[in-house]
Scaffold this active site. Sequence first.
Site, PDB file in Angstrom:
ATOM      1  N   GLY A 821     -19.122 -36.713 -15.716  1.00 53.97           N
ATOM      2  CA  GLY A 821     -19.213 -36.918 -17.155  1.00 53.97           C
ATOM      3  C   GLY A 821     -18.369 -38.071 -17.638  1.00 53.97           C
ATOM      4  N   THR A1109     -19.192 -36.176 -25.277  1.00 52.25           N
ATOM      5  CA  THR A1109     -20.336 -37.043 -24.944  1.00 52.25           C
ATOM      6  C   THR A1109     -20.420 -37.340 -23.466  1.00 52.25           C
ATOM      7  OG1 THR A1109     -18.983 -38.993 -25.437  1.00 52.25           O
ATOM      8  CG2 THR A1109     -20.346 -38.123 -27.211  1.00 52.25           C
ATOM      9  N   CYS A1110     -19.287 -37.250 -22.779  1.00 51.10           N
ATOM     10  CA  CYS A1110     -19.331 -37.540 -21.345  1.00 51.10           C
ATOM     11  C   CYS A1110     -20.139 -36.497 -20.595  1.00 51.10           C
ATOM     12  CB  CYS A1110     -17.914 -37.635 -20.784  1.00 51.10           C
ATOM     13  SG  CYS A1110     -16.901 -36.191 -21.139  1.00 51.10           S
ATOM     14  N   TYR A1111     -20.241 -35.286 -21.167  1.00 45.14           N
ATOM     15  CA  TYR A1111     -21.022 -34.229 -20.527  1.00 45.14           C
ATOM     16  C   TYR A1111     -22.244 -33.847 -21.343  1.00 45.14           C
ATOM     17  CZ  TYR A1111     -17.014 -33.573 -17.437  1.00 45.14           C
ATOM     18  OH  TYR A1111     -16.017 -33.760 -16.513  1.00 45.14           O
TER      19      TYR A1111
END
Length: 1142
Positions: A821, A1109-1111
Amino acid sequence: MDLNRKHKVSLRGASSGEISRDALLAKVSQERELRSYARRANAASLFIQRVWRSYIVRKKAAIEIQEEWENLLSCHSVTLTKSWVSSRVLRPFLFFVRSLSVQHQKIQAREIHCMQTCFKILLESINSNDQGYNFCSLAVGTSEDSKTWACQTRRMVSLCSFLLTECNYSQERIKDVIGVNALLLRILIVLTDPKSWKIITNENFEDAETAKKIIIQFIGSCKSGYYSAVRRYIKTLTKHTDERLVITTSAVTLALRPFHVKQPAFVDDNQPDTNLAVEEYVSLILTIPRLVCYLPSALIRALKHKSILMPSFHTILLLKDKILNIISEMENSEKQSCTMEIPSVGWVIGNIISLATVSETDFMDPQESNPEMFYVLYVHVIVTLAENLLSQVESVGIQDIHLDIEATSNETEKGNSVKISFVEMLRPVCQQWHLAKLLAASGKEIRVIADKDASTSSKKGSETLGLLDIARLYSCMLRIFCVMNPVLGPLPVLNMLSFCPGYIVSLWNSLESVLLPENGCTADDASHGSAKTSWNTRSPSEKKLKHLKNDSVNKWVNVLNKFSGKSPGPREHVECTSDQPGSGQVNESTNDVWDVETLRGGPVGISKEVSCLLHLFCATYAHLLVVLDDIQFYEKQVPFMLEKQQRIASMLNTLVYYGLLRGTGPESRQLMDSAIRCLHLLYERDCRHPFCASALWLSPGRTSRPPIAFAARTHEVLPTSDVLTTPSMGSVITITPHVFPFEERVHVFREFISKDKASRKMAGEVDAPGARSIEIVVRRGHVVEDGFQQLNSIGSRLKSSIHVSFVNESGLPEAGLDYGGLSKEFLTDITKAAFATEYGLFSQTPTSDRLLVPSPSARHLENGIQMIEFLGRIVGKALYEGILLDYSFSHVFIQKLLGRYSFIDELSGLDPELYRNLMYVKHYDGDLKELCLDFTVTEEFCGKMSIIELKPGGKDTSVTNENKMQYIHAMADYKLNRQIVPFSNAFYRGLTDLISPAWLKLFNAHEFNQLLSGGNHDIDVDDLRRNTKYTGGYSDSSRTIKIFWEVMKGFEPSERCLLLKFVTSCSRAPLLGFKYLQPTFIIHKVSCDTSLWAAIGGQDVERLPSASTCYNTLKLPTYKRASTMREKLLYAITSNAGFELS
């Protein structure tokens, strides 16, 4: 022998001196060969001795005769007579000269003096009025005298041939040789012209003519070797010089004598000697490189005369195979070893064009009798020879002919110089007056006096000059210029054809009448009119071809009127304006069937004539499309209405698709190349500004598209060199990917990446987070700099998994572990920072869509070009991993990445103000000098102004009405190419480290942006719900989750996009649905304590939703009411608040 002797048997064994049976046989055979060799050697020695004795005796006799001859002429006191000149002067002279000079191939000073003496006596005799003294009297005398005269004259012709070959600059006594040769040529010219004989009368004129014909026939025969000698002589001339003017003029004049013998209309088998002279002239004289350059103007006028060219044309056409074989044998005998030598048949073409078209007025004066016949033969001869030339050079290329592996750069330059001089001879073909005169003669009935044994096809081919004939000529010229012109290629021919008034329209009308249905390309036409328009045979119907030829005259009337400036008649006016735009709009009916039935066989399914016409149209129109602006194409609709543009596109689309699917031979390569280029230009224009129905581009493959995996495999396996010749679906998807729907091409792209990942995994490369992944540490405030420093040097290794550790603004590592992520967050953050206009690498276009384009100031930044290359790798990484980035690039920039042409009108999206100014200049009616423009552009950087020249000397070159198009394209080239190319090349290098160029070419510019940032359509809530995962205690049946999806459906489309961007950092949905979102969309439960009455009006949860947002994770509190959830979600997605991993 003693019979009573007792036979003894030796028991001692074999002696060492004895040999085996095989060895004995070999020894006997060797001895036999030695004896045979000795006999042959003895016979050879006897033969050599006999030849030597003969030579010595003849040489000794020749020397004695020469001495007696010299003594006789030095002190003769007898009265000179014709018999004395023949028997005492000419006969011994010819003997000893032949024995001492001709057979030795070397002229001695003594022989030159003898020649001078003999020729002066002979010339004096010929000019005498006394019949008893005049040598010509023998020709009209008794039978014995005429035979003697003919024999001696033939020997003088042979001597003249020898002297011509000795007239080279390496000869020691060149001036003396030229002098005696000039005397001999003067004698032969008089002897072959009875009208100049002083003893001629009405009674003996017929006998004189008979004697003359005997000599002329000998001159034209192979036995005389005269044409070979003239060829060698002319090839030794470096340039025209006065000292050789007399001998050059005399030699060529004598070579043309056979043409002035009464000629039949065609080659006549009853006059083989006359025919041989024309064959010798064509194969030996017209094959001399740059013949016209060596000859004085008087001789050029003689060579271009109808009496010389017409017999040559007839001979080439009717004895084509024989002539070409002679030329081929001559090439082999001369053993040409020069690298890049032009084949001799090429020089024949160049010399014929140069002689027939010395100037516009000299291209067959209309006042000449039957000029149309000349044009017919001229066109057929050029086409015949050009096809032979192309068969030699196209298969291997002109540079591979007579290839010398030790060729130096000087030889290469010499080869290019030879090709340039050859192309220069073809320049008349590139003039509009050349085409105009051929068009003026086309379609006229021509009376031909043909040999009754001539073939039917030859007669038919010489009766009229049709559109197809002219098209074949220019099609061949295009191919010749492609191979032979090292600088400009076919541009000179294409420029003339493209801008010839009405020519391209007439070409299309002719093609349309043969290839396309008459009432449009509709489904009804395809189903009910198949019998009318089907193309089940190799050639088009005879009726259509005949109609095409008969109507060609009417179609060219408008063209000729535009050439001459005449006003068309009423009927002509209707035809001329029939292709102007109407008020109707482009037909977008989804029921149209754009798969042209007549072209489903590809190039193999059409006749050679129509294929030639089609090749010429495609090449010419592709060249014209490059310079057509949007005003001309869409508003004025010239040269075609948009409806016809659709028909052209459908025709090319079908032809190319089936040509690639079924495969084509080398003979169709030129047609396919030009058709593909024209198709691509139309498709790219349609992508930018649609004028065709989307079904048009998909139509050919609607029933024959293969499965996605199969298409991907064939695309990868197919070698680049076999794309056009090997029939396969891989060829189709490589050249015409647009026949596959966009969604299918995205599947193919994903298939390519899956295969690449699988192959890397088998090779042991890391493809998932773990101990062996690439580890980087990135500061939040310096994402671009840290990423560039740590990742720029790894190149294609960026395909591997990246382990990212963030450091916050306080210098402390951020909490959390990276399981993929954080890599997405890193890519999102680095592009957000680098693509910001404040960073200076990219700027936004002034248009409403604010597309990204490299900033010209980036070249002045430290590591600016390297940074853009690095960003290419970042974008490639996002495409490789399927991570969406919420950015779109300018179409001009993407066109450079895809290696495609940028139209001048694309400047409107890059710099609208400059585009408007250029269009103003293009359509300006006044004197452009009033605007005070020059060929420069001014650039500003950091407050400093710099002037850049658009071409060498541009600041001193004013823009005028004559060069305004050059200025417009130079300015557009600067903005669209020169200014962007350094950045696009750098970005391309980085991008292709991860994404193969072949994968990128599956898409156009608009589709590339969709591939990068997702579709621009509304979000499908149901699709998102089907592909959402729940964590922390949520499930699809949870109350809060049901409320969430109800609220999501109630949002406006723009609000749904904001929510998607809040969670994934990209406001657009994946192209093929949320199934392909990486990572998967997750809703995580955030438990909050609330009152039991919250669902019916009590205090609801106050906490705002958050996201990682990374995941791609939405952290959703357990709201009880839809109104509360809507309020909190809208506040969160519109607040633009920052966050850390939580």
